[in-house]
Design an enzyme around this catalytic site. Structure first.
Site, PDB file in Angstrom:
ATOM      1  N   CYS A  20      -6.005   8.472   1.623  1.00 15.00           N
ATOM      2  CA  CYS A  20      -5.887   8.517   3.077  1.00 15.00           C
ATOM      3  C   CYS A  20      -6.317   9.869   3.622  1.00 15.00           C
ATOM      4  O   CYS A  20      -5.764  10.904   3.265  1.00 15.00           O
ATOM      5  CB  CYS A  20      -4.456   8.242   3.523  1.00 15.00           C
ATOM      6  SG  CYS A  20      -4.314   8.417   5.320  1.00 15.00           S
TER       7      CYS A  20
ATOM      8  N   GLY B 173     -15.669   0.187   9.453  1.00 13.41           N
ATOM      9  CA  GLY B 173     -16.438  -0.802  10.204  1.00 13.41           C
ATOM     10  C   GLY B 173     -17.843  -0.969   9.656  1.00 13.41           C
ATOM     11  O   GLY B 173     -18.258  -0.258   8.730  1.00 13.41           O
TER      12      GLY B 173
ATOM     13  N   ASN C 168       0.864  -1.186   0.000  1.00 12.83           N
ATOM     14  CA  ASN C 168       0.000   0.000   0.000  1.00 12.83           C
ATOM     15  C   ASN C 168       0.896   1.230   0.000  1.00 12.83           C
ATOM     16  O   ASN C 168       1.645   1.478   0.939  1.00 12.83           O
ATOM     17  CB  ASN C 168      -0.903  -0.032   1.238  1.00 12.83           C
ATOM     18  CG  ASN C 168      -1.868   1.141   1.294  1.00 12.83           C
ATOM     19  OD1 ASN C 168      -1.545   2.187   1.822  1.00 12.83           O
ATOM     20  ND2 ASN C 168      -3.056   0.958   0.748  1.00 12.83           N
TER      21      ASN C 168
ATOM     22  N   THR D 146     -11.656   4.861   4.110  1.00 13.28           N
ATOM     23  CA  THR D 146     -12.546   5.300   5.207  1.00 13.28           C
ATOM     24  C   THR D 146     -13.364   6.534   4.816  1.00 13.28           C
ATOM     25  O   THR D 146     -13.046   7.229   3.855  1.00 13.28           O
ATOM     26  CB  THR D 146     -11.727   5.626   6.464  1.00 13.28           C
ATOM     27  OG1 THR D 146     -10.713   6.567   6.132  1.00 13.28           O
ATOM     28  CG2 THR D 146     -11.092   4.379   7.037  1.00 13.28           C
TER      29      THR D 146
HETATM   30  C1  FMN Z   1      -6.443   1.446  11.977  1.00 13.29           C
HETATM   31  C2  FMN Z   1      -6.573   1.599  10.509  1.00 13.29           C
HETATM   32  C3  FMN Z   1      -5.446   1.907   9.740  1.00 13.29           C
HETATM   33  C4  FMN Z   1      -5.557   2.061   8.372  1.00 13.29           C
HETATM   34  N1  FMN Z   1      -4.453   2.352   7.627  1.00 13.29           N
HETATM   35  C5  FMN Z   1      -4.554   2.421   6.268  1.00 13.29           C
HETATM   36  C6  FMN Z   1      -3.407   2.646   5.448  1.00 13.29           C
HETATM   37  O1  FMN Z   1      -2.288   2.750   5.959  1.00 13.29           O
HETATM   38  N2  FMN Z   1      -3.581   2.718   4.108  1.00 13.29           N
HETATM   39  C7  FMN Z   1      -4.808   2.589   3.524  1.00 13.29           C
HETATM   40  O2  FMN Z   1      -4.926   2.651   2.298  1.00 13.29           O
HETATM   41  N3  FMN Z   1      -5.901   2.364   4.268  1.00 13.29           N
HETATM   42  C8  FMN Z   1      -5.800   2.283   5.630  1.00 13.29           C
HETATM   43  N4  FMN Z   1      -6.923   2.050   6.372  1.00 13.29           N
HETATM   44  C9  FMN Z   1      -8.212   1.889   5.688  1.00 13.29           C
HETATM   45  C10 FMN Z   1      -8.572   0.418   5.525  1.00 13.29           C
HETATM   46  O3  FMN Z   1      -7.616  -0.242   4.739  1.00 13.29           O
HETATM   47  C11 FMN Z   1      -9.957   0.278   4.888  1.00 13.29           C
HETATM   48  O4  FMN Z   1      -9.901   0.833   3.584  1.00 13.29           O
HETATM   49  C12 FMN Z   1     -11.037   0.977   5.678  1.00 13.29           C
HETATM   50  O5  FMN Z   1     -10.827   0.805   7.047  1.00 13.29           O
HETATM   51  C13 FMN Z   1     -12.445   0.515   5.312  1.00 13.29           C
HETATM   52  O6  FMN Z   1     -12.592  -0.865   5.488  1.00 13.29           O
HETATM   53  P1  FMN Z   1     -13.199  -1.532   6.843  1.00 13.29           P
HETATM   54  O7  FMN Z   1     -14.506  -0.874   7.102  1.00 13.29           O
HETATM   55  O8  FMN Z   1     -13.311  -2.973   6.516  1.00 13.29           O
HETATM   56  O9  FMN Z   1     -12.215  -1.238   7.924  1.00 13.29           O
HETATM   57  C14 FMN Z   1      -6.812   1.902   7.757  1.00 13.29           C
HETATM   58  C15 FMN Z   1      -7.931   1.581   8.524  1.00 13.29           C
HETATM   59  C16 FMN Z   1      -7.827   1.426   9.874  1.00 13.29           C
HETATM   60  C17 FMN Z   1      -9.058   1.099  10.668  1.00 13.29           C
END
Ligand code: FMN
Ligand code: FAD
Ligand code: FAD
Ligand code: FMN
Ligand code: FES
Ligand code: FES
Lengths: 268, 319, 319, 268
Positions: free
Chosen positions: B135, B222, B103, B198
């Site tokens: 991000c 989430g 990533n 997110t």
């Molecule tokens: C603690 C945390 C750290 C994350 N760090 C990154 C990151 O470094 N790069 C990225 O592209 N997405 C990052 N994300 C986003 C996740 O990869 C994902 O796209 C997002 O949380 C939505 O999916 P979910 O609802 O299944 O968590 C992060 C999410 C969380 C919760």
């Protein structure tokens, strides 16, 4: 049971017993052999207290004791999750992840145990120290000092006296034990070949660290931080240390006081 | 996953996945001791935490906060830089036998170019790159690249020119016109789109009477966001023909099935791993049972099946 | 609510509210038998279901769907038209002693003009109007008006010219640049902004392998969206000086307090009433206790308090 | 206890007993005087089965019986909420909204009761009919016909026989009672001065409606629909009727078959 590496797992467990301690605190016994047999003092579990996805995250709770296939936790209600804990009954299912983190013994690395250990706990910070006391054995405990706020902690204080015979109890408002903070019960300098193991509110821990500026390496503090994964992946729980950001969940929760950049800690 | 009742393998944007369940970026640790392959049952691929050119400390203050059926995070891309990554992680990552995607933080054109040229030195050891133009948690304005079709296209073009291997681009749901962004990125040659990251949220600290996060806003993820993410997957799948990987709120096999019916070829799972490490296996088993019960021969047969015409031949509204 | 520990009354956009808890549009019935004033403990005002010029049947098929910590709805503005409204509802609504806002559908300029001229005939019996330029669930493109600053300004201007009484305008979080929309509506003389409506989501029916809703997308509401709604409230409050009413996911007094700290003067509560009819009373009591404990003399003292400068005098990021 | 108007309220209640009926179905007794004393057959409650906000909406469940301060519901697991129901134990708290809607008796308006009533239930649609049978009295019941799928309904079928003595049981796969649908157990035309009260899957109800095209007004059907508020506010539960959209929650759930536009019903 083999306790493989530092990698916690998820277990479907059940509440074996619940002893309310009054004022919204209590002691829960959970049957889960994998955790009970592997946990060391200072380690914790992430416990998911509800049904479905709300509450979403597990609640970090120190292992307060472990024997056979049962481990215990001590809680105090501060929000939704702990309120749900307080409603648990025998037989209720709970999901627990653990055991997590670096405990008091592991945090010391290869060093031999000191002759004496002073235990200093604030509020529910007493929990991991209870487990530590059991594993250290009475003869190695130099002194146990505990602090609570005062009013509203009567039941909890009773339990402290029962759990830590001979405890020196302090309270902020003077209604329980001696008026004052745990600092008042601690020696000016640490005796030779002794250590101080502490757990409690951040303000208490940083006051202790400031109190012994030259006793580096002999003060072990179990810290708190908000957590999501409890396995080192999310980097949500980091604190600033002399060697950069460290994760409370897997690099801690026990750190030596000299590692932590106390002035840069944000409150949890 | 030999016990699955159906074959879940699928080719997505240059990778052959054994299952369509990808671990999203930022949730899995690098540490060898925490990284045991048997934890990865049911996982088709794994995205690393964001990697930037230089090491980054990440954000100060509170970094994670629980919300109803979800969480906010403001990690701020803490990582040890691409060199640190190659040293610490690459040797371990290969061992799991599961393909991973690096990533990649996109702060500036220069950063991405340098970053990719460093990654190229490792040759085939890097199975794929996931370009993160989404991000919301860093001062570098990582998300800004994903907001407009023009800037997203530019980002994709740069990455494409520097990286010939599989290239996935991770979009942000904050884009006002997400289908247009998706098309723009597709036209620059990306191999797959991850939809999305997110959602911009916020929390207030009632004790201190101030925002919880130093940067005020933070990223919501989430189960709470699943219905929103599914909607974006539907929209984006209607706009492009390269594979789309759904991401946001997947917490049950049913969610994965819904995104695949909407047109996704795979899903990423992030925060819900915090609730259950065993989720990828459960999702894979659920999907396999669903396919078997519906007598659909393979996973590809499920992709986009929910977009077929409605009864009476009227098309589904596509907005 | 005489037992409250603090005075929660506040003036918002031409209405004097006894508490800052407003029942959102579309959740409370018109029926006299269901409408008993003692159900409204803790309520400061109440928005009617959307009223259009002509009666509307609303959408066919599934209309509500549960999601994690929330729900999707696709009701589609079913209502008996402004004449029906005046006949059925007005006589009852007055009796509760609680001010109400007529939630007005905006399909076309003509519709709003006619609608308002009909409402004007009732004179003072209509305490206020909430112009809905944000409904995602109708073919009339009700939401389109709220998407761009220009169209939102136009909608507000028309309503303002036809309605001299209190005028609240309900924004949509789907607007790509919500602060700009908010400013545009403010400049046309709206008395308050409601921020916002539901969030565009979707659900898939795994049994039928097709979207749950005939219109595919539907509006997401409930606790799940609270962090998103709070973020929009923060942004909009930073952009305008007229009062802002927060709306989206409020399910506890803490949520109301958070929105007020972010700058809202009141909040609307919708879906969470489905979980607990007694919520307005609980929110009011919680807010009153919070004020009393913090020794803040009145509710106005809490409005925007969370926006004060951070320690060290650095301003909060406003994005 | 006074039963004011049609406006349901929320009650914090407790599970008094739980009798599993096998195959993921069961009978829950809930202590809640306000609902037990006011409910009529055909009315239902919205029960919130979890903690926190997930699951978010209350689950509609017919009142299957009510006496004193206890009412009963019969459930069958179909998803998350009903699975949570199945895990309830005595003493567990539940939030219930009710009693909701227009029951069988109210739906008849001022008309005197018919001499005889035929009861026709499908699957858990038996629940409100049990309550109806109790209130009608044995002498007024002409016949009781029940249908289940077959395999996997053994325990439930046992309970049906116990709850409805003399019941005519049908199953789709023929493994329980007679092979066939409830239609096979119903008379070609309704006897004079009799009514048919029915509850079950939509397909069964519309087949019954189609079976008696000329018996308008004498067929009462309790319908299902997805619900959010259960108090008439959200308009989420409407079905098409000859007088326009009507809300299943407060205008129903009991409708006369002739009111409903069966062909335009979408499946729930
Ligand atoms: C603690 C945390 C750290 C994350 N760090 C990154 C990151 O470094 N790069 C990225 O592209 N997405 C990052 N994300 C986003 C996740 O990869 C994902 O796209 C997002 O949380 C939505 O999916 P979910 O609802 O299944 O968590 C992060 C999410 C969380 C919760
Ligand atoms: C390693 C560790 C060990 C702990 N051991 C104990 C113990 O033995 N007994 C005990 O009573 N408490 C302990 N705590 C504190 C306990 O985790 C919190 O009180 C609890 O999480 C609060 O949850 P809640 O739902 O009641 O509060 P809420 O405020 O509703 O929780 C919301 C979110 O914030 C988190 N949170 C709130 N307070 C804290 C906190 N102080 N530390 C970390 N996260 C927090 C919650 O986990 C949750 O994710 C420990 C914390 C840590 C980090
Ligand atoms: C008036 C009425 C009376 C009912 N009485 C009974 C009864 O006595 N016993 C019984 O077992 N079932 C009864 N049902 C059906 C019961 O409500 C559903 O089986 C239940 O809501 C499913 O919830 P779940 O969480 O297990 O399923 P999920 O599918 O996880 O539920 C998701 C959402 O869909 C809703 N939903 C799912 N199926 C239905 C359905 N058939 N009708 C309405 N909403 C649904 C749920 O309430 C929830 O909001 C009744 C339904 C209605 C409308
Ligand atoms: C069933 C339902 C019907 C709604 N109908 C309307 C409406 O007619 N007009 C309107 O402006 N908003 C309507 N809304 C939106 C709500 O008023 C509110 O803005 C939204 O649900 C977000 O708030 P909440 O999360 O508290 O529900 C409706 C919402 C729901 C759930
Ligand atoms: S809680 Fe995730 S790294 Fe510590
Ligand atoms: S469930 Fe809301 S109107 Fe019937």
């Amino acid at each position: 049971m083999s306790c493989g590496g530092g990698s916690p797992r998820d277990y479907a467990a059940a509440v074996l017993g619940h002893r309310p301690l009054g004022d919204g605190s209590g002691l829960l016994a959970v049957r889960c052999g994998e955790i009970a047999s592997c946990a060391e003092p200072g380690q914790f579990v992430l416990l998911r207290p509800g049904t479905g996805n709300d509450p979403f995250l597990g609640r970090p709770l120190a292992v307060a004791d472990a024997a056979g296939d049962v481990f215990k936790v001590v809680y105090r209600i501060v929000g939704r999750g702990t309120a749900l804990l307080a409603s648990k009954r025998q037989g209720d299912p709970v999901t627990v992840r653990g055991p997590i983190g670096r405990g008091f013994f592991s945090a010391r690395g290869e060093k031999p145990l000191p002759r004496k250990v002073i235990l200093a706990g604030g509020a529910v910070g007493a929990a991991p120290l209870l487990f530590a006391a059991r594993r250290l054995g009475l003869s190695r405990i130099e002194k146990t000092v505990m602090g609570v706020a005062g009013k509203g902690w009567e039941g909890f204080a009773e339990w402290l006296k029962e759990a830590f015979p001979g405890v020196d109890l302090f309270s902020g408002d003077g209604t329980l034990g001696t008026k004052g903070t745990v600092l008042a019960g601690l020696p000016g300098t640490l005796p030779a070949d002794s250590e101080l193991w502490a757990c409690g509110p951040q303000a208490m821990l940083s006051a202790i660290a400031a109190h012994y500026p030259r006793d580096g390496g002999r003060i072990l503090a179990a810290l708190e931080s908000r957590m999501a994964c409890g396995m080192g992946g999310c980097l949500g729980c980091v604190i600033p240390t002399v060697s950069g950001n460290r994760r409370v969940c897997v690099d801690g929760p026990v750190f030596t006081a000299e590692e932590v950049m106390w002035n840069e800690l944000s409150s949890c | 996953m030999n016990s699955l009742r159906a074959d879940l393998s699928i080719a997505v944007g240059g990778l052959n996945l054994e299952t369509p369940v990808v671990i999203a970026s930022g949730v899995w640790p690098y540490d060898p001791v925490l990284w045991s392959p048997e934890r990865l049952e049911g996982v088709g691929a794994l995205c690393t935490k964001a990697v930037s050119l230089q090491p980054r400390e990440g954000n100060r203050g509170v970094r994670v906060w629980e919300t109803p059926c979800g969480m906010l995070n403001s990690i701020g891309l803490q990582n040890s830089g691409v060199r640190g990554f190659l040293k610490e992680y690459l040797p371990i990552a290969g061992k799991s036998g599961i393909p991973f995607l690096v990533n990649l933080v996109m702060e500036s054109e220069r950063e991405v170019r340098e970053n990719l040229s460093i990654l190229r030195e490792s040759g085939d050891a890097i199975p794929a790159v996931e370009l993160n133009i989404s991000c919301p948690n860093a001062d570098c304005d990582g998300m800004a690249w994903g907001i407009s079709p023009e800037s997203a296209a530019r980002a994709a073009a740069i990455a494409r020119s520097e990286w010939k291997g599989p290239l996935w681009v991770k979009l942000t749901p904050q884009a006002p016109d997400l289908p247009a962004v998706a098309k723009a990125v597709e036209s620059e040659g990306a191999d797959a789109l991850v939809c999305g990251n997110t959602w911009l949220g916020m929390a207030m600290d009632l004790k201190r009477k101030q925002p919880v996060f130093r940067r005020v806003t933070a990223g919501l993820s989430g189960p709470a966001v699943f219905p929103l993410a599914l909607r974006t997957v539907w929209q984006v799948c209607g706009a492009v023909s390269i594979p789309v990987v759904g991401c946001g709120g997947v917490s049950r096999w049913e969610d994965a099935a819904a995104m695949i019916l909407a047109g996704a070829s795979a899903v990423e799972v992030g925060s819900s791993l915090f609730a259950d490490f065993d989720l990828p296996r459960k999702i894979s088993e659920g999907l396999a049972d669903y396919l078997a019960d519906a007598e659909i021969p393979n996973l590809a047969g499920l992709v986009g099946l929910g977009r077929k015409e409605k009864e009476g031949g009227r098309p589904w509204a596509q907005d």
